[in-house]
Write an enzyme that holds these catalytic residues in place. Structure first.
Site, PDB file in Angstrom:
ATOM      1  N   PHE A 158       0.867  -1.189   0.000  1.00 14.92           N
ATOM      2  CA  PHE A 158       0.000   0.000   0.000  1.00 14.92           C
ATOM      3  C   PHE A 158       0.899   1.233   0.000  1.00 14.92           C
ATOM      4  CE2 PHE A 158      -2.435   3.542   1.478  1.00 14.92           C
ATOM      5  CZ  PHE A 158      -3.607   3.415   0.751  1.00 14.92           C
ATOM      6  N   ASP A 205       9.475   3.032   1.798  1.00 17.47           N
ATOM      7  CA  ASP A 205       8.288   3.842   2.069  1.00 17.47           C
ATOM      8  C   ASP A 205       8.018   3.745   3.572  1.00 17.47           C
ATOM      9  OD1 ASP A 205       5.811   4.911   2.522  1.00 17.47           O
ATOM     10  OD2 ASP A 205       4.842   3.973   0.798  1.00 17.47           O
ATOM     11  N   LYS A 228       2.769  11.596   6.873  1.00 15.09           N
ATOM     12  CA  LYS A 228       2.003  11.431   8.110  1.00 15.09           C
ATOM     13  C   LYS A 228       2.613  12.148   9.331  1.00 15.09           C
ATOM     14  CE  LYS A 228       0.039   6.977   6.670  1.00 15.09           C
ATOM     15  NZ  LYS A 228      -1.385   6.901   6.602  1.00 15.09           N
TER      16      LYS A 228
HETATM   17  C1  LIG Z   1       3.104   2.995   3.515  1.00 14.66           C
HETATM   18  C2  LIG Z   1       2.216   4.097   3.012  1.00 14.66           C
HETATM   19  N1  LIG Z   1       2.598   4.815   1.934  1.00 14.66           N
HETATM   20  C3  LIG Z   1       1.852   5.802   1.441  1.00 14.66           C
HETATM   21  C4  LIG Z   1       0.635   6.128   2.007  1.00 14.66           C
HETATM   22  C5  LIG Z   1      -0.200   7.222   1.414  1.00 14.66           C
HETATM   23  O1  LIG Z   1      -0.213   8.342   2.223  1.00 14.66           O
HETATM   24  P1  LIG Z   1      -1.343   9.460   2.013  1.00 14.66           P
HETATM   25  O2  LIG Z   1      -2.624   8.847   2.467  1.00 14.66           O
HETATM   26  O3  LIG Z   1      -0.894  10.601   2.882  1.00 14.66           O
HETATM   27  O4  LIG Z   1      -1.341   9.790   0.569  1.00 14.66           O
HETATM   28  C6  LIG Z   1       0.199   5.416   3.129  1.00 14.66           C
HETATM   29  C7  LIG Z   1      -1.101   5.733   3.758  1.00 14.66           C
HETATM   30  O5  LIG Z   1      -1.628   5.021   4.574  1.00 14.66           O
HETATM   31  C8  LIG Z   1       0.997   4.373   3.645  1.00 14.66           C
HETATM   32  O6  LIG Z   1       0.621   3.641   4.703  1.00 14.66           O
END
Ligand SMILES: Cc1ncc(COP(=O)(O)O)c(C=O)c1O
Length: 426
Positions: free
Chosen positions: A146, A233, A274
């Site tokens: 994700f 990520d 976040k």
């Molecule tokens: C690992 C990871 N990458 C990217 C994102 C995407 O972030 P955003 O919702 O701020 O676009 C999330 C969101 O939960 C995430 O958990």
């Protein structure tokens, strides 16, 4: 209608139902206030927040230092765009790059944007530095990943709900099994056009899947051997959530007790979002060293709001709070207690199969099918008992409280969870 007008939960939900797109399925609770580890609904009921806005509110709700920095900056200068310099961005970039141990930072707003940014940097690096022929670059990703919900990102998702009817998809991604080094080795050996390997240090949305102990270290070594960028990520795992400043903590300057302090898992490209703002403001970033970030030139990438003065001021304050309040250390210690306490209870409970996680990113696995409503119903019962959590996938409940929690509060929450599971009837 005035925004100040008092409304009931029922009215607020009805408004969203009627006027908002139905792109989420929230638990039926309407929150109107937050402080530290607590949130209150519009009727005044108090809850422990055990989701932290998907790990964004690591520093706790409305942290006075972060809110103070935000208000002060909002009263001074909010937005210049990057057409001009502002007097906060450079300070934030210096502070963040020194904290995480990279040469450069590229500021964005949301997690998905930061992932997109990393993919673009990786591709450009592949053509200009690695010498991959134009338009041939491939990026390896993991099944059940994700990384957000933009068109390119969902192109390499295997979640049918995120993908179906959003094609045509973006090319250039190869999916392999998560936590499978043999699959990574094979794809790297068989394809000379691999530019990068994008990975979550723990798969959060997929259900808090913690990979084997050596996975990240060995994956990075494989990437290095094949001149492929190792891209982490850490949008969800970063900023102290897993008991260290980063789940891939390398030779950064975080001075965490539990940081290995070695570059063995340090990514070539680090993606953050976040909790980089403590949940106060959308702040995300991509960090890399000059040999990689240097491929980005004026006009290649940007965002009107990325790097704005409020985001920069909030970013500094949010990182300072993590250090000053030793939140990585706290997450580490409370996480151990959480898993130990639930681990003692689970053998006595038919409803739960296991607890897993790192630091304060944990999940319990419900003994039912993905299609069942059991995990949702348990979350509804937890809500009644004053604790807010949400299923991730049908039969997994994620537990990710703010990291400012005390041991006494954590034990109180464990008691609520155990009581709820004990009393729960399907
Ligand atoms: C690992 C990871 N990458 C990217 C994102 C995407 O972030 P955003 O919702 O701020 O676009 C999330 C969101 O939960 C995430 O958990």
């Amino acid at each position: 209608m005035s925004v100040l007008e008092k409304m009931t939960s029922k009215d607020a939900i009805a408004l969203e139902e009627k006027f908002g797109a139905h792109n989420y399925h929230p638990l039926p609770v309407v929150l109107s206030k937050g402080e530290g580890v607590f949130v209150w609904d519009v009727e005044g009921k108090k809850y422990y927040d055990f989701l932290s806005a998907y790990s964004a509110v690591n520093q706790g709700h409305c942290h006075p230092k972060i809110v103070g920095a935000m208000v002060k900056q909002a009263q001074t200068l909010t937005l210049t765009s990057r057409a001009f310099y502002n007097d906060v961005l450079g300070k934030y970039e210096k502070y963040a790059t020194e904290t995480f141990g990279f040469d450069k930072l590229l500021p964005m707003n949301t997690g998905a944007e930061a992932v997109e940014t990393a993919l673009k940097i990786c591709r450009k690096w592949a053509y200009e530095k690695k010498g991959i022929p134009e338009n041939q670059a491939q990026i390896v990703v993991c099944e059940n990943n994700f990384h957000g919900r933009t068109t390119t990102i969902i192109s390499f998702s295997n979640d049918p709900v995120a993908r179906k009817n959003f094609g045509p998809y973006t090319d250039g991604f190869i999916k392999i099994e998560y936590d499978n080094l043999i699959a990574l080795q094979k794809v790297l050996e068989e394809n000379s056009n691999i530019a990068g390997f994008l990975v979550e240090p723990i798969q959060g949305e997929a259900g808090v899947y913690v990979p084997s102990d050596n996975y990240l270290k060995d994956a990075k070594a494989l990437c290095e051997k094949h001149n492929v960028l190792f891209i982490a990520d850490e949008v969800q795992t970063g900023i102290a959530r897993t008991g260290r400043l980063l789940a891939t903590c390398g030779n950064c300057n975080c001075s965490d007790k539990h940081c290995s302090g070695t570059p063995e898992t340090k990514p070539d490209i680090l993606i953050l979002g976040k909790a980089l703002s403590g949940g106060a403001y959308p702040v995300s970033a991509v960090l890399a060293n000059d040999s990689i970030m240097g491929v980005i030139k004026p006009g290649n990438h940007g965002s009107t709001f990325g790097g704005n003065p409020i985001a920069a001021a909030v970013g500094i304050a949010a990182l300072e709070v993590i250090k000053e309040e030793q939140l990585a250390q706290n997450a580490f210690e409370l996480g151990e207690i959480f898993r130990e306490e639930l681990g003692k209870f689970i053998p006595k409970c038919d409803l739960v199969n296991a607890v897993r996680g790192k630091g304060l990113l944990n999940a319990i696995l419900i003994n039912d099918t993905e299609e069942s409503s059991t995990a949702w119903d348990i979350c509804m019962a937890l809500k009644e008992n004053g604790l807010l959590a949400k299923p991730t996938h049908g039969n997994i409940i994620r537990f990710a409280p703010p990291l400012v929690m005390t041991k006494a509060q954590l034990l109180d929450c464990v008691a609520i969870i155990i009581k709820t599971l004990t009393e729960f009837k399907k």
